[in-house]
Structures are given as C-alpha cells and as structure tokens.
Design an enzyme around this catalytic site. Structure first.
Site, PDB file in Angstrom:
ATOM      1  CG  ASP A  33      14.595  11.016   1.284  1.00  0.00           C
ATOM      2  OD1 ASP A  33      15.747  11.441   1.019  1.00  0.00           O
ATOM      3  OD2 ASP A  33      13.980  10.249   0.540  1.00  0.00           O
ATOM      4  CG  ASN A  89      10.159   3.288  -6.455  1.00  0.00           C
ATOM      5  OD1 ASN A  89       9.009   3.389  -6.859  1.00  0.00           O
ATOM      6  ND2 ASN A  89      10.841   4.329  -6.030  1.00  0.00           N
ATOM      7  CD  GLN A  96      14.994  -1.094  -4.622  1.00  0.00           C
ATOM      8  OE1 GLN A  96      14.528  -1.918  -5.401  1.00  0.00           O
ATOM      9  NE2 GLN A  96      15.382  -1.412  -3.404  1.00  0.00           N
ATOM     10  CG  HIS A 102      13.644   2.684   0.578  1.00  0.00           C
ATOM     11  ND1 HIS A 102      14.451   1.932  -0.252  1.00  0.00           N
ATOM     12  CD2 HIS A 102      13.382   3.829  -0.096  1.00  0.00           C
ATOM     13  CE1 HIS A 102      14.667   2.588  -1.375  1.00  0.00           C
ATOM     14  NE2 HIS A 102      14.017   3.742  -1.318  1.00  0.00           N
ATOM     15  CG  HIS A 104      10.020   6.960  -0.923  1.00  0.00           C
ATOM     16  ND1 HIS A 104      11.016   7.905  -0.858  1.00  0.00           N
ATOM     17  CD2 HIS A 104      10.513   5.933  -1.648  1.00  0.00           C
ATOM     18  CE1 HIS A 104      12.064   7.465  -1.522  1.00  0.00           C
ATOM     19  NE2 HIS A 104      11.791   6.261  -2.017  1.00  0.00           N
TER      20      HIS A 104
END
Length: 140
Positions: A33, A89, A96, A102, A104
C-alpha cells in the site's frame, strides 16, 4: 476481462502504474500500500475489476483470500508481526476509498502502532434479533 479505464487498481494490475509487488498470478495481484498503516501493509486485488467484495465470484474470492492468508503467514514469519488484520470494506460508508475489490493485509507489531480498529457495541435487544435474522435469511 473486465477493466475500468480510470480505476487506479486496474491500472496497477495492467502495469500502467508501478507498484512494489508482493505476489502475482494470472488473476490476483498483491502489492504494498502506498499509504501504509504499518510496515508491510499489503493490498490483495483481483486483476479483473469488481467494485467490491459483494461482486466477486466465489472461486475468485477464495483465491484472493488464500493469497491474503499466505501473505499474513509470511509477515508473521519474516517481518516479525505479532498479529495481522485482514480487512475489506464495501462502499464508501464502510470506508472503501477505491471502488475496486481489495483486501488489506495489515501486519501488527505492538499496541503503539497507531492503528485502531474499534467497534462501539450496542445492546442486541435494541435491534430485535429474531426479526433481523429473518430478514437476512430471506436473501440467502
């Protein structure tokens, strides 16, 4: 394969935007990230564009979570993480910010890492549990 031209994650998957790749196969990509909450914070995405968790086909979802699990195991073994948060999310109201599915994978090292995921529980009786359970079951 479904792609969105202006989607940052689609552009990362296509190699148009550089990333620090952690894992890649024909359907899944994982990369660090760019706004990490901790050392090693990784995002696992499907290369095909799906807006969120609710839209991803089950087999592909299982593959993405399999990769997330392996990355979490590697973080514990190789980065010294003492725990891992696995988080996805759905929609802006839930946090989100990129409308491409995606996961995390966030390594946790100690309580002072500055990351707080907290819930403020309510009394369950406030929500009429039998009625809510019935409503959820209608959609299954």
């Amino acid at each position: 394969m479904n792609k969105e031209e202006n989607c940052v994650f689609c552009n990362i998957a296509e190699g148009k935007i550089p990333s620090a790749k952690v894992y890649e196969d024909d359907k899944i990509l994982a990369f660090l990230d760019v706004s990490p909450t901790s050392k090693g914070h990784t995002l696992v995405i499907t290369k095909e564009h799906f807006a969120n968790f609710l839209m991803v086909p089950k087999d592909l979802l299982a593959q993405a979570f399999d990769v997330a699990q392996k990355i979490g195991q590697a973080m514990v073994a190789n980065l010294g993480a003492k725990g891992i948060n696995i988080l996805t999310n759905v929609n802006e109201i839930a946090g989100q910010s990129v409308m491409h599915f995606h996961i995390h994978v966030i390594p946790r090292y100690d309580e002072s890492d500055g990351l707080s995921i907290s819930f403020k529980p309510a009394e369950i009786s406030k929500y009429n549990p039998p009625a809510i359970a019935s409503e959820i079951k209608k959609g299954l």
